[in-house]
Design an enzyme around this catalytic site. Structure first.
Site, PDB file in Angstrom:
ATOM      1  N   HIS A   1       3.427  44.139  24.706  1.00  0.00           N
ATOM      2  CA  HIS A   1       3.686  45.419  24.034  1.00  0.00           C
ATOM      3  C   HIS A   1       2.595  45.720  23.023  1.00  0.00           C
ATOM      4  O   HIS A   1       2.090  44.826  22.355  1.00  0.00           O
ATOM      5  CB  HIS A   1       5.043  45.410  23.334  1.00  0.00           C
ATOM      6  CG  HIS A   1       5.241  44.271  22.387  1.00  0.00           C
ATOM      7  ND1 HIS A   1       5.564  43.000  22.808  1.00  0.00           N
ATOM      8  CD2 HIS A   1       5.146  44.195  21.036  1.00  0.00           C
ATOM      9  CE1 HIS A   1       5.673  42.200  21.770  1.00  0.00           C
ATOM     10  NE2 HIS A   1       5.404  42.892  20.671  1.00  0.00           N
TER      11      HIS A   1
ATOM     12  N   HIS B   1       1.785  47.817  19.520  1.00  0.00           N
ATOM     13  CA  HIS B   1       2.377  48.465  18.350  1.00  0.00           C
ATOM     14  C   HIS B   1       1.488  49.642  17.968  1.00  0.00           C
ATOM     15  O   HIS B   1       0.270  49.477  17.843  1.00  0.00           O
ATOM     16  CB  HIS B   1       2.381  47.521  17.138  1.00  0.00           C
ATOM     17  CG  HIS B   1       3.218  46.288  17.277  1.00  0.00           C
ATOM     18  ND1 HIS B   1       4.393  46.098  16.580  1.00  0.00           N
ATOM     19  CD2 HIS B   1       3.053  45.163  18.011  1.00  0.00           C
ATOM     20  CE1 HIS B   1       4.908  44.917  16.870  1.00  0.00           C
ATOM     21  NE2 HIS B   1       4.109  44.312  17.746  1.00  0.00           N
TER      22      HIS B   1
HETATM   23  P1  5GP Z   1       5.806  40.989  18.200  1.00  0.00           P
HETATM   24  O1  5GP Z   1       5.856  40.172  16.940  1.00  0.00           O
HETATM   25  O2  5GP Z   1       6.352  40.249  19.391  1.00  0.00           O
HETATM   26  O3  5GP Z   1       4.445  41.583  18.451  1.00  0.00           O
HETATM   27  O4  5GP Z   1       6.709  42.248  17.917  1.00  0.00           O
HETATM   28  C1  5GP Z   1       8.025  42.373  18.342  1.00  0.00           C
HETATM   29  C2  5GP Z   1       8.581  43.626  17.709  1.00  0.00           C
HETATM   30  O5  5GP Z   1       9.766  43.965  18.381  1.00  0.00           O
HETATM   31  C3  5GP Z   1       8.920  43.459  16.225  1.00  0.00           C
HETATM   32  O6  5GP Z   1       8.166  44.371  15.452  1.00  0.00           O
HETATM   33  C4  5GP Z   1      10.421  43.749  16.177  1.00  0.00           C
HETATM   34  O7  5GP Z   1      10.803  44.499  15.062  1.00  0.00           O
HETATM   35  C5  5GP Z   1      10.668  44.504  17.462  1.00  0.00           C
HETATM   36  N1  5GP Z   1      12.003  44.297  18.015  1.00  0.00           N
HETATM   37  C6  5GP Z   1      12.613  43.100  18.219  1.00  0.00           C
HETATM   38  N2  5GP Z   1      13.827  43.290  18.760  1.00  0.00           N
HETATM   39  C7  5GP Z   1      13.965  44.633  18.916  1.00  0.00           C
HETATM   40  C8  5GP Z   1      15.037  45.452  19.425  1.00  0.00           C
HETATM   41  O8  5GP Z   1      16.078  44.982  19.850  1.00  0.00           O
HETATM   42  N3  5GP Z   1      14.836  46.787  19.410  1.00  0.00           N
HETATM   43  C9  5GP Z   1      13.668  47.349  18.950  1.00  0.00           C
HETATM   44  N4  5GP Z   1      13.581  48.682  18.974  1.00  0.00           N
HETATM   45  N5  5GP Z   1      12.660  46.611  18.462  1.00  0.00           N
HETATM   46  C10 5GP Z   1      12.800  45.273  18.442  1.00  0.00           C
END
Ligand code: 5GP
Ligand code: ZN
Length: 135
Positions: A99, A101
């Site tokens: 993903h 951001h």
């Molecule tokens: P990572 O650290 O893997 O790059 O980012 C994961 C992101 O997913 C985090 O910013 C977190 O807030 C978001 N996230 C985790 N669980 C959920 C969810 O159930 N719904 C949404 N909308 N975002 C999520």
């Protein structure tokens, strides 16, 4: 992937605030935004990370990012944005479904980027050769 939170969001098993979707890509609000409007962009097919993501899917993600980012910036009255991808746990990846951001940024919102440092003598040449030999 049955146990993947983002796959569950795609299937509608977990609710989300959908910003945009097409047949291949979904963009939705991050549940814990850095700034309001922080959006995640994912492929509807599950790939763990950017290395696993086929080129064609990567292109589809970038096209959606290009399409929706001006709207996010305008809606949030942002002065700029960060496009970020955490790849691997060492880089802060928590959800193993690739993903991007999109984080809207305001002048003086208080967030700093990582500090840089100067290469010690000879290190740039060494790491450059190592990278090129792995291409
Ligand atoms: P990572 O650290 O893997 O790059 O980012 C994961 C992101 O997913 C985090 O910013 C977190 O807030 C978001 N996230 C985790 N669980 C959920 C969810 O159930 N719904 C949404 N909308 N975002 C999520
Ligand atoms: Zn998934």
């Amino acid at each position: 992937m049955d146990d993947c939170i983002f796959c569950k969001i795609i299937k509608g098993e977990i609710p989300s605030y959908k910003v945009y979707e097409n047949g291949d890509v979904l963009a939705f609000l991050d549940i814990t935004p850095v700034n309001s409007g922080h959006t995640l962009v994912i492929s509807k097919n599950h790939y763990d990370n950017l290395i696993d993501l086929p080129e064609e899917e990567a292109g589809k993600l970038i096209n959606v990012i290009k399409k929706i980012t001006p709207a996010i910036v305008k809606a949030t009255e942002a002065d700029g944005f960060n496009l970020n991808l955490n790849n691997g746990s060492a880089a802060g990846q928590v959800i193993n479904h690739v993903h991007f951001h999109i984080v809207p940024r305001k002048n003086n919102d208080g967030y700093k980027l990582w500090p840089g440092h100067v290469y010690p003598a000879g290190e740039a040449e060494i790491v450059l050769e190592k990278i090129k030999s792995n291409l």
